[in-house]
Design an enzyme around this catalytic site. Sequence first.
Site, PDB file in Angstrom:
ATOM      1  N   CYS A  18       0.846  -1.198   0.000  1.00 50.19           N
ATOM      2  CA  CYS A  18       0.000   0.000   0.000  1.00 50.19           C
ATOM      3  C   CYS A  18       0.874   1.238   0.000  1.00 50.19           C
ATOM      4  CB  CYS A  18      -0.916   0.001   1.224  1.00 50.19           C
ATOM      5  SG  CYS A  18      -2.212   1.287   1.137  1.00 50.19           S
ATOM      6  N   CYS A  22      -1.932   3.631   6.987  1.00 47.51           N
ATOM      7  CA  CYS A  22      -3.019   3.872   7.944  1.00 47.51           C
ATOM      8  C   CYS A  22      -2.736   3.159   9.275  1.00 47.51           C
ATOM      9  CB  CYS A  22      -4.346   3.405   7.360  1.00 47.51           C
ATOM     10  SG  CYS A  22      -4.787   4.246   5.819  1.00 47.51           S
ATOM     11  N   TYR A  24      -4.563   1.999  11.647  1.00 43.68           N
ATOM     12  CA  TYR A  24      -5.355   0.849  12.064  1.00 43.68           C
ATOM     13  C   TYR A  24      -5.322  -0.304  11.064  1.00 43.68           C
ATOM     14  CZ  TYR A  24      -8.890   3.387   9.251  1.00 43.68           C
ATOM     15  OH  TYR A  24      -9.568   4.062   8.260  1.00 43.68           O
ATOM     16  N   GLY A  70      -4.456  -4.210   1.017  1.00 46.33           N
ATOM     17  CA  GLY A  70      -3.535  -3.293   0.406  1.00 46.33           C
ATOM     18  C   GLY A  70      -4.191  -2.230  -0.464  1.00 46.33           C
ATOM     19  N   ARG A 138      -5.747   7.873   8.728  1.00 48.62           N
ATOM     20  CA  ARG A 138      -5.500   7.533   7.325  1.00 48.62           C
ATOM     21  C   ARG A 138      -4.389   8.437   6.786  1.00 48.62           C
ATOM     22  NH1 ARG A 138      -8.462   3.716   5.568  1.00 48.62           N
ATOM     23  NH2 ARG A 138      -7.736   4.090   3.421  1.00 48.62           N
ATOM     24  N   ASP A 303     -11.518 -12.652   4.479  1.00 47.75           N
ATOM     25  CA  ASP A 303     -10.608 -11.518   4.440  1.00 47.75           C
ATOM     26  C   ASP A 303     -10.084 -11.166   5.821  1.00 47.75           C
ATOM     27  OD1 ASP A 303      -9.279  -9.331   3.173  1.00 47.75           O
ATOM     28  OD2 ASP A 303     -10.824  -7.995   3.915  1.00 47.75           O
ATOM     29  N   CYS A 344     -26.465 -15.266  23.726  1.00 51.19           N
ATOM     30  CA  CYS A 344     -26.873 -14.787  22.403  1.00 51.19           C
ATOM     31  C   CYS A 344     -28.110 -15.528  21.907  1.00 51.19           C
ATOM     32  CB  CYS A 344     -25.739 -14.963  21.407  1.00 51.19           C
ATOM     33  SG  CYS A 344     -24.296 -13.926  21.730  1.00 51.19           S
ATOM     34  N   CYS A 347     -31.264 -14.059  23.083  1.00 48.50           N
ATOM     35  CA  CYS A 347     -31.406 -12.616  22.892  1.00 48.50           C
ATOM     36  C   CYS A 347     -32.586 -12.313  21.977  1.00 48.50           C
ATOM     37  CB  CYS A 347     -30.122 -12.060  22.284  1.00 48.50           C
ATOM     38  SG  CYS A 347     -30.178 -10.279  21.959  1.00 48.50           S
TER      39      CYS A 347
END
Length: 422
Positions: A18, A22, A24, A70, A138, A303, A344, A347
């Site tokens: 990249c 950034c 994060y 990227g 960023r 991902d 959960c 819920c």
Amino acid sequence: MQAAPDYHLLAKPAGAACNLGCKYCFFLSKENLYAPRESPLMGEEVLETYLRQLMESSPGPQVQVAWQGGEPMLRGLDFYRRSVELAEKHRQPHQRILHTMQTNGTLVDDEWAAFFKENGYLVGISFDGPREMHDAYRIDKQGRGSFDDVLRGWNSLRRHGVDTNVLCTVNAANQDHPLEVYRFFRDELQARYIQLIPIVERATEQTIAFANGGWGGNRGTDRPLYRQEGSLVTERTVSAEAFGRFLVAIFDEWIRRDVGEVFVTTFDVALGSWMGQHNSCVVAPTCGAALTMEHNGDVYSCDHYVEEAHKLGNVKDASLEALVSSEQQRRFGQAKFDTLPAYCKQCPVLFACYGECPRNRFIATPDGEAGLNYLCAGYKAFFQHIDAPMKAMAELVRSGRYAEEIMQASPNGSPGPLPATA
């Protein structure tokens, strides 16, 4: 070749490379999965193998060729010209192709924008809000903000009439400014499609100091590989409660004036849930249909899980159909439901959430059971807040009418009785 189950695949034509740094972006660390001198650029053999298999294994008439990073534009314009040619070469008669790209936008110019328009691309631009909020994290590798470059790229796309959307991360820098962020996108950028993605950066006691310093920049060999492990979070991570308030504030503005004009993915997906549909792996009972492929053809389960344990194989050695349909991938997807805590499953808004993404399930429930989603408090508050208007919009759609009629229900946009049929 038999078609694989319906799936979506993000391809990384430049790997984790990249031009930005950034803070994060833990995906920058995925370069550690490959040899230091290995080129992160996808070659033509992998490109054609991927596209041929994608066309052969896709079950539906629309095939999405999706590029991400990227920074995917680092692969160069000629690569994408060739990808369009190869996709058309291998397209079957009944198939239509949608080309998409998610980019930081800094490299977009008129030549790129004209190419995108000519080939019907849908281009997502990463934008975190007005200048101060965007430039908080960023930044480029020298620590300079990227706002001006991204805005220039966005304006090029708009001049050429390219279909666009905005991807906004919700993080510690913008979490307390929801309406400022939303109005910037709606009014200044004239964006009509917006994705809101919470930043949750996990860390262990061993990695938290590095992670708080930021994943970007020229960190070199000291950058550890990010894995979905650890119960600590970075200083940039959005808080659960703030994320809920962020969504509620934007929803309340949207429901009053923007339904049918501005499309916020979180709200569209939620409406699907209220209609008994699950239009995103994030809120579906199970997952496993959203995979990713690295520059060399390695395919991973998701991902968010580009890690050694979740590598399924390589398209040069096995077909996409076999990888997508593998028992390893089936177990990965089923685990989303099987590992839900009892808290959960009891819920009242389980149908709208199903525990959200497993990557964020690392805190304990009130009774001490492991596996609760870090964002649970925010999502629960948001889903409870939108229950009445979602029911009203779902009823409108089921009746063959338009969801935007909800805005006629009362002066302040609350659902109230449905408008009378003309």
